[in-house]
Design a protein around this motif. Sequence first.
Motif, PDB file in Angstrom:
ATOM      1  N   VAL A 169       2.909   6.223  -5.574  1.00 17.73           N
ATOM      2  CA  VAL A 169       2.746   6.397  -7.015  1.00 17.73           C
ATOM      3  C   VAL A 169       1.499   7.207  -7.327  1.00 17.73           C
ATOM      4  CG1 VAL A 169       2.287   5.192  -9.187  1.00 17.73           C
ATOM      5  CG2 VAL A 169       4.042   4.323  -7.623  1.00 17.73           C
ATOM      6  N   LYS A 170       0.398   6.876  -6.677  1.00 12.98           N
ATOM      7  CA  LYS A 170      -0.869   7.575  -6.938  1.00 12.98           C
ATOM      8  C   LYS A 170      -0.779   9.056  -6.595  1.00 12.98           C
ATOM      9  CE  LYS A 170      -5.170   7.911  -8.112  1.00 12.98           C
ATOM     10  NZ  LYS A 170      -5.552   7.821  -9.545  1.00 12.98           N
ATOM     11  N   SER A 171       0.040   9.391  -5.617  1.00 13.99           N
ATOM     12  CA  SER A 171       0.130  10.791  -5.175  1.00 13.99           C
ATOM     13  C   SER A 171       0.821  11.693  -6.191  1.00 13.99           C
ATOM     14  CB  SER A 171       0.860  10.874  -3.832  1.00 13.99           C
ATOM     15  OG  SER A 171       2.240  10.562  -3.976  1.00 13.99           O
ATOM     16  N   VAL A 172       1.547  11.093  -7.150  1.00 16.72           N
ATOM     17  CA  VAL A 172       2.308  11.929  -8.078  1.00 16.72           C
ATOM     18  C   VAL A 172       1.848  11.827  -9.530  1.00 16.72           C
ATOM     19  CG1 VAL A 172       4.358  11.949  -6.626  1.00 16.72           C
ATOM     20  CG2 VAL A 172       4.112  10.181  -8.381  1.00 16.72           C
ATOM     21  N   ILE A 173       1.181  10.744  -9.908  1.00 17.91           N
ATOM     22  CA  ILE A 173       0.753  10.611 -11.306  1.00 17.91           C
ATOM     23  C   ILE A 173      -0.646  11.204 -11.483  1.00 17.91           C
ATOM     24  CG2 ILE A 173       2.186   8.582 -11.711  1.00 17.91           C
ATOM     25  CD1 ILE A 173      -0.367   6.872 -11.572  1.00 17.91           C
ATOM     26  N   SER A 174      -0.963  11.546 -12.715  1.00 20.32           N
ATOM     27  CA  SER A 174      -2.290  12.110 -13.005  1.00 20.32           C
ATOM     28  C   SER A 174      -3.070  11.213 -13.970  1.00 20.32           C
ATOM     29  CB  SER A 174      -2.137  13.511 -13.606  1.00 20.32           C
ATOM     30  OG  SER A 174      -1.396  13.470 -14.809  1.00 20.32           O
ATOM     31  N   ILE A 175      -2.579  10.003 -14.180  1.00 17.30           N
ATOM     32  CA  ILE A 175      -3.249   9.039 -15.056  1.00 17.30           C
ATOM     33  C   ILE A 175      -3.740   7.868 -14.209  1.00 17.30           C
ATOM     34  CG2 ILE A 175      -2.005   9.674 -17.152  1.00 17.30           C
ATOM     35  CD1 ILE A 175      -0.026   7.446 -16.629  1.00 17.30           C
ATOM     36  N   PRO A 176      -4.692   7.081 -14.710  1.00 18.66           N
ATOM     37  CA  PRO A 176      -5.231   5.969 -13.919  1.00 18.66           C
ATOM     38  C   PRO A 176      -4.166   4.947 -13.537  1.00 18.66           C
ATOM     39  CG  PRO A 176      -6.714   6.495 -15.730  1.00 18.66           C
ATOM     40  CD  PRO A 176      -5.463   7.282 -15.970  1.00 18.66           C
ATOM     41  N   LEU A 177      -4.365   4.361 -12.351  1.00 17.65           N
ATOM     42  CA  LEU A 177      -3.416   3.396 -11.798  1.00 17.65           C
ATOM     43  C   LEU A 177      -4.067   2.017 -11.682  1.00 17.65           C
ATOM     44  CD1 LEU A 177      -0.688   2.751 -10.437  1.00 17.65           C
ATOM     45  CD2 LEU A 177      -1.712   3.460  -8.256  1.00 17.65           C
ATOM     46  N   THR A 208       0.843  -1.209   0.000  1.00 18.41           N
ATOM     47  CA  THR A 208       0.000   0.000   0.000  1.00 18.41           C
ATOM     48  C   THR A 208       0.872   1.251   0.000  1.00 18.41           C
ATOM     49  OG1 THR A 208      -0.171  -0.150   2.426  1.00 18.41           O
ATOM     50  CG2 THR A 208      -1.958  -1.124   1.115  1.00 18.41           C
ATOM     51  N   GLU A 209       2.071   1.156   0.558  1.00 17.75           N
ATOM     52  CA  GLU A 209       2.981   2.311   0.562  1.00 17.75           C
ATOM     53  C   GLU A 209       3.391   2.670  -0.860  1.00 17.75           C
ATOM     54  OE1 GLU A 209       2.948   0.462   4.496  1.00 17.75           O
ATOM     55  OE2 GLU A 209       3.348  -0.358   2.495  1.00 17.75           O
ATOM     56  N   ILE A 210       3.692   1.674  -1.664  1.00 20.35           N
ATOM     57  CA  ILE A 210       4.053   1.936  -3.062  1.00 20.35           C
ATOM     58  C   ILE A 210       2.864   2.523  -3.808  1.00 20.35           C
ATOM     59  CG2 ILE A 210       4.649   0.848  -5.269  1.00 20.35           C
ATOM     60  CD1 ILE A 210       6.285  -1.197  -3.677  1.00 20.35           C
ATOM     61  N   ILE A 221      -6.155  -2.132  -1.156  1.00 20.34           N
ATOM     62  CA  ILE A 221      -5.493  -1.639  -2.365  1.00 20.34           C
ATOM     63  C   ILE A 221      -6.286  -0.498  -2.989  1.00 20.34           C
ATOM     64  CG2 ILE A 221      -4.892  -2.311  -4.734  1.00 20.34           C
ATOM     65  CD1 ILE A 221      -3.990  -5.009  -3.557  1.00 20.34           C
ATOM     66  N   TYR A 222      -7.606  -0.605  -2.967  1.00 20.23           N
ATOM     67  CA  TYR A 222      -8.422   0.515  -3.444  1.00 20.23           C
ATOM     68  C   TYR A 222      -8.188   1.754  -2.577  1.00 20.23           C
ATOM     69  CZ  TYR A 222     -11.344  -2.139  -6.749  1.00 20.23           C
ATOM     70  OH  TYR A 222     -11.803  -2.868  -7.811  1.00 20.23           O
ATOM     71  N   GLU A 223      -8.204   1.577  -1.295  1.00 21.01           N
ATOM     72  CA  GLU A 223      -8.038   2.716  -0.376  1.00 21.01           C
ATOM     73  C   GLU A 223      -6.663   3.355  -0.518  1.00 21.01           C
ATOM     74  OE1 GLU A 223      -8.914   1.113   3.443  1.00 21.01           O
ATOM     75  OE2 GLU A 223     -11.095   1.039   3.093  1.00 21.01           O
ATOM     76  N   ALA A 224      -5.664   2.558  -0.916  1.00 23.58           N
ATOM     77  CA  ALA A 224      -4.313   3.098  -1.110  1.00 23.58           C
ATOM     78  C   ALA A 224      -4.222   3.951  -2.370  1.00 23.58           C
ATOM     79  CB  ALA A 224      -3.302   1.962  -1.170  1.00 23.58           C
ATOM     80  N   GLY A 225      -5.185   3.762  -3.315  1.00 21.54           N
ATOM     81  CA  GLY A 225      -5.181   4.617  -4.494  1.00 21.54           C
ATOM     82  C   GLY A 225      -5.362   3.938  -5.830  1.00 21.54           C
ATOM     83  N   ALA A 226      -5.471   2.607  -5.863  1.00 26.26           N
ATOM     84  CA  ALA A 226      -5.671   1.920  -7.139  1.00 26.26           C
ATOM     85  C   ALA A 226      -7.014   2.290  -7.748  1.00 26.26           C
ATOM     86  CB  ALA A 226      -5.597   0.408  -6.942  1.00 26.26           C
ATOM     87  N   ASP A 227      -7.024   2.538  -9.039  1.00 22.26           N
ATOM     88  CA  ASP A 227      -8.266   2.858  -9.746  1.00 22.26           C
ATOM     89  C   ASP A 227      -8.894   1.603 -10.345  1.00 22.26           C
ATOM     90  OD1 ASP A 227      -8.119   5.785  -9.467  1.00 22.26           O
ATOM     91  OD2 ASP A 227      -6.343   5.582 -10.742  1.00 22.26           O
TER      92      ASP A 227
END
Length: 272
Positions: free
Chosen positions: A230-238, A224-226, A253-259
């Motif tokens: 990653v999600k905090s800096v990219i502007s495209i879907p993950l 979840t750290e990774i 994994i969703y809560e960590a930022g996966a789309d």
Amino acid sequence: MIDEFTQSGKQIYADLQEAVKTKKKCFAILFDPEEINHFGSSSRGIKKKQLLTSGQASEHLNLDYRVTEALLVDQLQKLPKYTTHLFVGGSTATQTQTQLTVQILKKNTDLPILLFPGDYKQITKEADGILFLSLLSGENPEYLIRQQIKSVQQLQHADLEIIPTGYILIDGGRETTVQRVSHTQALPQDDIEYIVNIALAGEYSGKKLIYLEAGSGALKTVSTEIIQAVKSVISIPLIVGGGIRTQIKLQQIYEAGADLVVVGTAFEKGEF
């Protein structure tokens, strides 16, 4: 919670962007054509012997099709209700296996089908789109650009939505087929800054998706750290995949930022 997602026409990427914008989470099941065509390799499958004795087919080729269709229809009936996409691909599947799998899926579902090819020879025009993968975590030019060049003639004559995707292989606790085929190494999970830089380099070079992958049958998922970093800096879907076996892990994994989250092996084995 995973929200309902609808895909319209051949606008898979646009619909995914809209889902991200409206905070709807997406979910894909990955079908490996090689596994599907090894009759009975999935514990969810219908055994070849059952069909041989049922009189459904008399010729070998017709039987192969019917068995494969029965396997896939059986799996489609067991898809999680929140499934939004189907991925088709594997590291060593053949073009014939991939084509047959896509044809049968298209016949039996309206969900968008995206190719997830391990080799340009797996490309088949029957799908809706293709993740145009570049293995950014390795330094093998064959999977950074040469496979893409080899695919051009096929893609020029196929009505596939092409989605450039930066593919980043993360250490999932065991050697993966991707590593063996591509002759590259997975990135260690503690090298977060380097992983973030690769993801950003992918976006800066024009990729429309970043895919963090722990590998088929991984013993541990991408941390979840990774994902958060990653999600905090990219502007495209993950996209995140590999080693996901429980609803709890999926939600983390969703809560960590996966789309979009991808599950394959666990579904094949009936564990998810």
